[in-house]
Design a protein around this motif. Structure first.
Motif, PDB file in Angstrom:
ATOM      1  N   LEU A   1       0.869  -1.390  -0.068  1.00 26.94           N
ATOM      2  CA  LEU A   1      -0.068   0.119  -0.115  1.00 26.94           C
ATOM      3  C   LEU A   1       0.890   1.328   0.116  1.00 26.94           C
ATOM      4  CD1 LEU A   1      -1.060  -2.191   2.219  1.00 26.94           C
ATOM      5  CD2 LEU A   1      -3.038  -0.743   2.085  1.00 26.94           C
ATOM      6  N   GLU A   2       0.551   2.120  -0.745  1.00 32.42           N
ATOM      7  CA  GLU A   2       1.135   3.558  -0.833  1.00 32.42           C
ATOM      8  C   GLU A   2      -0.174   4.585  -0.385  1.00 32.42           C
ATOM      9  OE1 GLU A   2       3.267   4.675  -3.961  1.00 32.42           O
ATOM     10  OE2 GLU A   2       4.524   2.947  -3.980  1.00 32.42           O
ATOM     11  N   TRP A   3      -0.103   5.311   0.760  1.00 34.95           N
ATOM     12  CA  TRP A   3      -0.817   6.217   1.297  1.00 34.95           C
ATOM     13  C   TRP A   3      -0.497   7.497   0.834  1.00 34.95           C
ATOM     14  CZ3 TRP A   3      -3.918   5.529   6.405  1.00 34.95           C
ATOM     15  CH2 TRP A   3      -4.357   4.144   6.599  1.00 34.95           C
ATOM     16  N   GLN A   4      -1.310   8.187   0.198  1.00 38.03           N
ATOM     17  CA  GLN A   4      -0.855   9.625   0.118  1.00 38.03           C
ATOM     18  C   GLN A   4      -0.940  10.542   1.176  1.00 38.03           C
ATOM     19  OE1 GLN A   4      -3.357  11.289  -3.176  1.00 38.03           O
ATOM     20  NE2 GLN A   4      -2.514   9.629  -4.665  1.00 38.03           N
ATOM     21  N   ALA A   5      -0.177  11.634   1.189  1.00 32.12           N
ATOM     22  CA  ALA A   5      -0.239  12.677   2.384  1.00 32.12           C
ATOM     23  C   ALA A   5      -1.663  13.010   2.567  1.00 32.12           C
ATOM     24  CB  ALA A   5       0.474  13.734   2.163  1.00 32.12           C
ATOM     25  N   GLY A   6      -1.965  13.112   3.775  1.00 28.04           N
ATOM     26  CA  GLY A   6      -3.558  13.511   4.073  1.00 28.04           C
ATOM     27  C   GLY A   6      -4.535  12.408   4.128  1.00 28.04           C
ATOM     28  N   CYS A   7      -4.187  11.105   3.720  1.00 28.14           N
ATOM     29  CA  CYS A   7      -5.060   9.965   3.629  1.00 28.14           C
ATOM     30  C   CYS A   7      -5.620   9.572   5.140  1.00 28.14           C
ATOM     31  CB  CYS A   7      -4.466   8.901   3.033  1.00 28.14           C
ATOM     32  SG  CYS A   7      -5.661   7.450   2.866  1.00 28.14           S
ATOM     33  N   GLU A   8      -6.783   9.485   5.433  1.00 28.63           N
ATOM     34  CA  GLU A   8      -7.509   8.943   6.562  1.00 28.63           C
ATOM     35  C   GLU A   8      -8.368   7.680   6.125  1.00 28.63           C
ATOM     36  OE1 GLU A   8      -8.919  11.831   9.025  1.00 28.63           O
ATOM     37  OE2 GLU A   8      -7.694  13.406   8.003  1.00 28.63           O
ATOM     38  N   LYS A   9      -8.361   6.622   7.062  1.00 31.54           N
ATOM     39  CA  LYS A   9      -9.239   5.517   6.552  1.00 31.54           C
ATOM     40  C   LYS A   9      -9.991   5.139   7.827  1.00 31.54           C
ATOM     41  CE  LYS A   9      -6.323   3.765   2.850  1.00 31.54           C
ATOM     42  NZ  LYS A   9      -5.783   2.340   2.324  1.00 31.54           N
ATOM     43  N   LEU A  10     -11.238   4.471   7.443  1.00 29.92           N
ATOM     44  CA  LEU A  10     -11.893   3.570   8.687  1.00 29.92           C
ATOM     45  C   LEU A  10     -11.495   2.457   7.984  1.00 29.92           C
ATOM     46  CD1 LEU A  10     -13.736   3.103  11.061  1.00 29.92           C
ATOM     47  CD2 LEU A  10     -15.698   3.042   9.209  1.00 29.92           C
ATOM     48  N   ILE A  11     -11.108   1.447   8.999  1.00 30.44           N
ATOM     49  CA  ILE A  11     -10.562   0.102   8.612  1.00 30.44           C
ATOM     50  C   ILE A  11     -11.544  -0.988   9.611  1.00 30.44           C
ATOM     51  CG2 ILE A  11      -8.705  -1.639   8.635  1.00 30.44           C
ATOM     52  CD1 ILE A  11      -6.900   0.928   8.364  1.00 30.44           C
TER      53      ILE A  11
END
Length: 517
Positions: free
Chosen positions: A121-131
């Motif tokens: 996985l590569e998360w961009q800056a500012g990415c927020e997730k519900l997992i």
């Protein structure tokens, strides 16, 4: 896709379940590894914005998580082995590879990581997730109960989850309800919730049905072996014998001797409803009987919980739909009211003296000897609140004018554009007298427009919401009876702007806000 973040689009879901916050990459890797699995975590480019937050509400076989890194990061967990991860970006984007599939996930496209396939996985800056973390064994068991077949190999899903599909949007709404339940306390989500197994089974089953996978063909019309009326009779008998228990569909289908999916179809064919709806309706009928025959001192909440309901607000809504009135109204109807002074041993004059003495005291004795709050003689001035108190709640200014055990009255200054979202008072009747301005009040399925001099009545147990869409300020007087915990609630909510926290605290004070539709 349904917004799974906070209603106003800001803030941090599951804040009451904070695991950690750190700006140190190694500390973040170690903490997330303990929660999920060992993995590689490395920054990409500038790391000035690196700020990791992880909130986690654990259930039995399923947990709800909020995770952000702030900066752009690369994550390599390899094989997850014993759990699935369903990831919903709340903000930003992430490039996800699961097996040979590459998915760019964003607010309208979620992703599921299959444990049997390698992930990067590569998360961009500012990415927020519900997992959503789901145990592999638990998901396999629900799947086998659904289709009625033993599965020898892991279930593999299509990694991309299309949030624009109605089925997925419906599942996301159910997930949102679970998030709000988790915010409201351990009795709503987790080991403290007697219906936790039911909630988790429903979430897992709905996801299995709506998301394409290697078992999707089992859910197609005609693929499920038909259950007979005998299976339905067995299921009904099991439900009736265990009505107050937190029954899962897995337990019901095993007692009936068929798969969950076959039982669902059989109930629709023979009874025109699902097993869950049938169980709810039977509980409502039993509750109706208890409300009609309840002895003095019985509370609506006691009856609701005793017959198997875990959410008092939802019970009130379902009960009104079934019987055309709030459960509190049925309870009041079952109690004859008699005011008999014939054998009191007091003349009317003596009673008047006693009453006058009580009015001049701030407290008086209940029959059992304990003290309770009573009204006092005096005036609360137009520009003042009791003891100089005022509160700012949901952008509106509330000034208390009267507060006793029996009732509470407060003045409200309601700016245009502010509103109180749909909610229920399960233990209080409420009313609004409009002094100037205009309000729109939604009660159940009706919308009432109220102007100067109008009074809006909102009985306990009725869903209602209050809006000022007039373009001008409205000044009104609110009242509730009895006062219960509302005075303390407004003190807790004073100046609070976090909707999730507002809903959680309100639930602790007997006001239930409904999850967004």
């Amino acid at each position: 896709m349904t917004n799974l973040g906070e209603p106003d689009g800001r803030g941090e879901p599951l804040r009451a379940h904070r695991l950690f916050r750190t700006r140190d990459l190694d500390e973040a890797r170690a903490n997330v590894s303990r929660s999920f699995c060992p993995h590689r975590l490395e920054g990409i480019g500038a790391m000035r914005s690196f700020d990791t937050v992880h909130n986690k509400a654990s259930g039995r076989a399923l947990s709800l998580n909020y995770l952000r890194y702030g900066a752009e990061v690369r994550i390599d967990p390899g094989d997850l082995d014993d759990f699935y991860l369903i990831q919903f970006p709340l903000r930003g984007k992430a490039l996800v590879v699961n097996g040979g599939h590459e998915v760019l996930s964003h607010e309208s496209q979620a992703v599921i990581l299959n444990p049997s396939l390698r992930s990067r996985l590569e998360w961009q800056a500012g990415c927020e997730k519900l997992i959503v973390q789901v145990g592999r064994k638990a998901l396999q068991m629900v799947a086998e109960d659904l289709i009625g077949h033993r599965l020898e190999r892991p279930i593999v899903f299509s990694p991309a989850i299309d949030g624009t599909r109605p089925e997925v949007a419906g599942w996301a709404r159910a997930l949102r309800s679970c998030m709000m339940a988790a915010e409201r306390g351990a009795d709503r989500w987790g080991e403290g919730n007697r219906n936790q197994a039911v909630l988790e089974e429903q979430l897992i089953a709905r996801f299995l049905i709506c998301q394409p996978s290697v078992i999707q063909h089992f859910f197609e019309e005609g693929a499920v072996q038909e259950a007979t009326s005998r299976h339905v009779r067995r299921a009904r008998a099991f439900i009736h014998a265990n009505l107050v228990e937190p029954l899962t569909l897995s337990r019901i289908s095993k007692a009936a001797g068929c798969s969950i999916r076959a039982l669902q179809l059989a109930f629709r064919n023979h009874l025109g409803c699902t097993p869950t709806q049938y169980m709810r309706d039977e509980r409502l009928r039993v509750a109706h009987y208890h409300l009609l025959t309840a002895p003095e001192g019985t509370l609506v909440g006691d009856i609701a919980y005793d017959v198997g309901f875990s959410h008092l607000g939802r019970f009130s809504i379902d009960y009104r739909r079934a019987f055309g009135q709030a459960p509190s109204a049925t309870l009041r109807r079952s109690r004859p009211v008699a005011l008999n002074f014939a054998h009191s041993g007091q003349s009317s004059a003596k009673r008047d003296v006693t009453l006058g003495q009580r009015k001049q005291s701030s407290e008086y004795q209940k029959p059992n000897g304990s003290k309770r709050m009573s009204e006092t003689v005096g005036i609360t001035r137009a520009d003042e609140g009791i003891n100089g108190v005022s509160w700012t709640v949901v952008g509106q200014t509330y000034t208390p004018k009267l507060h006793t055990e029996n009732a509470m009255i407060w003045h409200a200054h309601i700016p245009s554009g502010t509103f109180v979202p749909p909610h229920i008072h399960p233990t209080q009747d409420e009313w609004i007298c409009v002094m100037d301005g205009q309000l729109e009040v939604e009660c159940g399925d009706d919308v009432h427009k109220a102007g100067p001099g109008d009074t809006v009545r909102m009985p306990m147990g009725i869903v209602h919401a209050i809006y000022n869409r007039s373009g001008a300020v409205a000044n009104v007087v609110f009242g509730v009876a009895p006062s219960r915990k509302l005075y303390a609630l407004f003190g807790e909510l004073d100046g609070l702007t976090d909707p999730e926290e507002l809903a959680r605290i309100s639930a602790l004070h007997e006001v239930d806000f409904l999850p967004p539709a």
